[in-house]
Design an enzyme around this catalytic site. Structure first.
Site, short mmCIF file in Angstrom:
data_model
loop_
_atom_site.label_atom_id
_atom_site.label_comp_id
_atom_site.label_asym_id
_atom_site.label_seq_id
_atom_site.Cartn_x
_atom_site.Cartn_y
_atom_site.Cartn_z
N ARG A 176 23.02 -36.17 27.98
CA ARG A 176 23.97 -38.11 27.25
C ARG A 176 25.30 -37.77 28.06
O ARG A 176 26.44 -38.96 27.42
CB ARG A 176 24.16 -37.41 25.49
CG ARG A 176 25.28 -36.75 25.18
CD ARG A 176 25.33 -36.81 24.12
NE ARG A 176 26.11 -35.97 23.19
CZ ARG A 176 26.55 -35.04 21.91
NH1 ARG A 176 25.72 -36.08 21.25
NH2 ARG A 176 27.32 -34.33 21.89
N GLU A 177 25.73 -36.86 28.45
CA GLU A 177 27.42 -37.35 29.44
C GLU A 177 27.51 -36.11 30.67
O GLU A 177 26.69 -37.82 31.80
CB GLU A 177 28.63 -36.38 28.79
CG GLU A 177 28.74 -37.23 27.08
CD GLU A 177 29.85 -36.20 26.32
OE1 GLU A 177 30.94 -37.03 26.97
OE2 GLU A 177 29.61 -36.21 25.62
N GLY B 116 25.58 -30.41 34.15
CA GLY B 116 27.52 -29.00 34.08
C GLY B 116 27.82 -29.02 32.83
O GLY B 116 28.08 -28.05 32.92
N GLY B 117 27.71 -30.02 32.00
CA GLY B 117 28.11 -30.04 30.39
C GLY B 117 29.92 -29.43 30.50
O GLY B 117 30.47 -29.51 30.99
N CYS C 82 31.45 -26.95 30.91
CA CYS C 82 31.95 -25.74 31.88
C CYS C 82 32.47 -26.29 33.09
O CYS C 82 33.20 -25.84 33.19
CB CYS C 82 30.92 -24.79 31.87
SG CYS C 82 30.81 -24.17 33.22
N ALA D 19 40.90 -17.07 25.10
CA ALA D 19 41.61 -16.67 26.30
C ALA D 19 41.12 -18.55 26.57
O ALA D 19 42.48 -18.79 27.19
CB ALA D 19 39.59 -16.39 26.81
N GLU E 165 49.17 -17.09 17.07
CA GLU E 165 48.46 -16.68 16.76
C GLU E 165 47.71 -16.70 15.43
O GLU E 165 48.75 -15.08 14.40
CB GLU E 165 47.64 -15.84 17.61
CG GLU E 165 46.89 -14.65 17.37
CD GLU E 165 45.79 -15.71 17.38
OE1 GLU E 165 44.39 -14.90 16.29
OE2 GLU E 165 45.22 -16.12 18.50
N HIS F 1 38.55 1.93 50.40
CA HIS F 1 40.00 2.05 50.21
C HIS F 1 40.67 1.14 51.84
O HIS F 1 40.36 1.43 52.74
CB HIS F 1 40.57 3.96 50.80
CG HIS F 1 42.31 4.24 50.67
ND1 HIS F 1 43.03 3.78 50.06
CD2 HIS F 1 42.89 4.01 51.77
CE1 HIS F 1 44.34 4.13 50.95
NE2 HIS F 1 44.15 4.63 51.26
#
Length: 467
Positions: free
Chosen positions: A36-37, A40-41, A43, A184, A204, A446
């Site tokens: 509807r938009e 990819g939503g 995210c 997050a 918080e 390394h």
């Protein structure tokens, strides 16, 4: 208006929906997506990707301000907020076009509109209240995602009180900011705005920031953030917001009942999500909804035959990669692919892209003990790693949790530079059911940051070499 029959119709084109559709098409199933938009939503358009673009700008800005630490000079460091936001939106736009291309390449039919279940495998698609198509499908996958949660008295207004959407396209950089919620999303926005010069406060309600992380990592993060200059209030609620002409006065209440007022230019509300379960026709089905999220089994099936749900619409963790994985396993199960396994959510890594970065997978030490494990824990600090010191990123920690009897890797928790890239090494190890023995015998290159992963495992046995 068209009438079309499909094998699978996916409702929602986010990271769960479009991935499910592509995999279905690969398996030879006639597939459609209804969005509807924006493909990819959230995210790709308003979440994971554009926020990382903003955070990258903040990271470069920070590096430029500390250029002298590397023997370089960068005078009069400044930023153009409009250009920062424009770049973020361009990155999102590029990826959305990429999704459109992938769906076309895989011959997935895309319907632009809002889908509503009609029962019996039927859906009606409308756009601006006008009919677009009536679809039927043997299997329907709901991937409608979620939206930001709001709290009474703390409702966003888009001008003084923001959700993530307004926070990603600020018209001007606020001089001061208060973020409600230290998950997050809240911490990432706090990190971005603080790095770009806003005096930032985080509130918080739980007794520590980043409450889903290992307590040791949360404590490390708090020290790092406060050292940078962020103000953190834990075990604190925002009881009221009093809006002025161009500021907000926030009433904070601690668990002792004492209150204080903080006045800031803008407020960001980041207190979780609610599933998009409204107006999609669930009342025509047997689907069970628990606290705005659709209940599913191990194969993403709802209580309604032929109807499935994936991603943020269902249970935690609410992460894009979890949604994508669910989309694939759901479709493969439908198609009868032999080697399909239910998703073990304990093996899903989580990442927070603040500074320093935070990443984890599996059980925390606390939860491992609560589950009845006798644990063996290893730790290794970034200060003991040559690559970290060379990068100028000596602050961080890698922590590993093992079952003391079997050697099973139960969890890994990291804070520091690039840990969002490192964590996948432990995720692979957990998927392969690797024990501490195999990890200790693995040769790590390394100089790399990944050597700390090895050293943390060795430390669980008192064998760490460089610390």
């Amino acid at each position: 208006m068209s009438d079309t029959a499909f094998d699978i119709v996916v409702v929602g084109g986010g990271p769960g929906g479009y991935v499910a559709a592509i995999r279905a098409a690969q398996l030879g199933l006639k597939t459609a997506v209804v969005e509807r938009e924006h493909l990819g939503g959230i995210c790709l358009n308003w979440g994971c990707i554009p926020t990382k673009a903003l955070l990258r700008s903040a990271e470069v800005h920070r590096m430029m301000r500390h250029a002298s630490d590397f023997g370089l000079s960068a005078d009069n460091v400044r930023f153009d907020l409009d250009a920062v936001v424009k770049r973020s939106r361009a990155v999102a736009g590029q990826l959305t076009k990429g999704v459109t291309h992938l769906l076309k390449k895989n011959k997935v039919t895309v319907f632009d509109g809002h889908a509503r279940l009609k029962g019996g495998g039927a859906l009606a698609v409308t756009k601006d209240d006008k009919p677009v198509a009536d679809l039927t499908a043997k299997h329907i996958i709901l991937a409608t995602g979620a939206r930001a949660r709001t709290l009474p008295g703390l409702e966003p207004d888009g001008r003084l009180v923001w959700t993530y959407k307004e926070a990603m396209v600020p018209p001007a950089m606020p001089k001061s900011l208060l973020v409600i919620g230290s998950g997050a999303i809240g911490i990432e926005f706090a990190s971005f705005f603080h790095e770009m010069g806003a005096e930032t406060t985080v509130v918080e309600v739980m007794d520590r920031i980043l409450p889903v992380e290992d307590p040791e990592i949360s404590a490390f993060a708090r020290k790092a953030f406060e050292k940078q200059g962020l103000t953190l209030h834990t075990a604190t609620q925002v009881k009221a917001l009093e809006k002025g002409e161009d500021s907000v006065t926030c009433t904070l209440e601690g668990k002792d009942g004492n209150t204080a007022k903080v006045t800031v230019d803008r407020v960001i509300v980041a207190v979780g999500i609610v599933g998009n379960v409204e107006d999609i026709g669930l009342e025509t089905t047997k689907v069970e909804v628990d606290r705005t999220h659709v209940v599913t089994d191990d194969w993403c099936r709802t209580a309604e035959p032929g109807l499935y749900a994936i991603g943020d619409l269902t249970g935690p963790p609410w992460l894009a990669h979890k949604a994508s994985h669910e989309g694939v396993l759901c479709v493969e199960r439908i198609a009868g692919v032999a080697d399909v396994h239910p998703l073990d959510t304990r093996r899903i890594p989580g990442c927070t892209y603040c500074h320093p970065q935070i990443a984890s997978v599996g059980l925390t030490e606390e939860k491992a003990k609560a589950a009845g494990h006798t644990v063996r824990v290893g730790r290794f600090p970034f200060m003991g790693n040559g690559k970290a010191i060379a990068l100028g990123e000596p602050e961080g920690l890698v922590k590993t949790v093992f079952d003391a009897e079997t050697g099973e890797l139960l969890g890994a928790h990291m804070i520091g530079a690039e840990v969002t890239e490192l964590i996948q090494g432990y995720a692979v190890a957990m998927t392969l059911e690797t024990t501490e023995a195999e990890l200790m015998h693995t040769v790590f290159p390394h100089p790399t940051l990944s050597e700390m992963m090895h050293e943390s495992v060795l430390d669980a046995h008192g064998r760490a070499v460089h610390f």
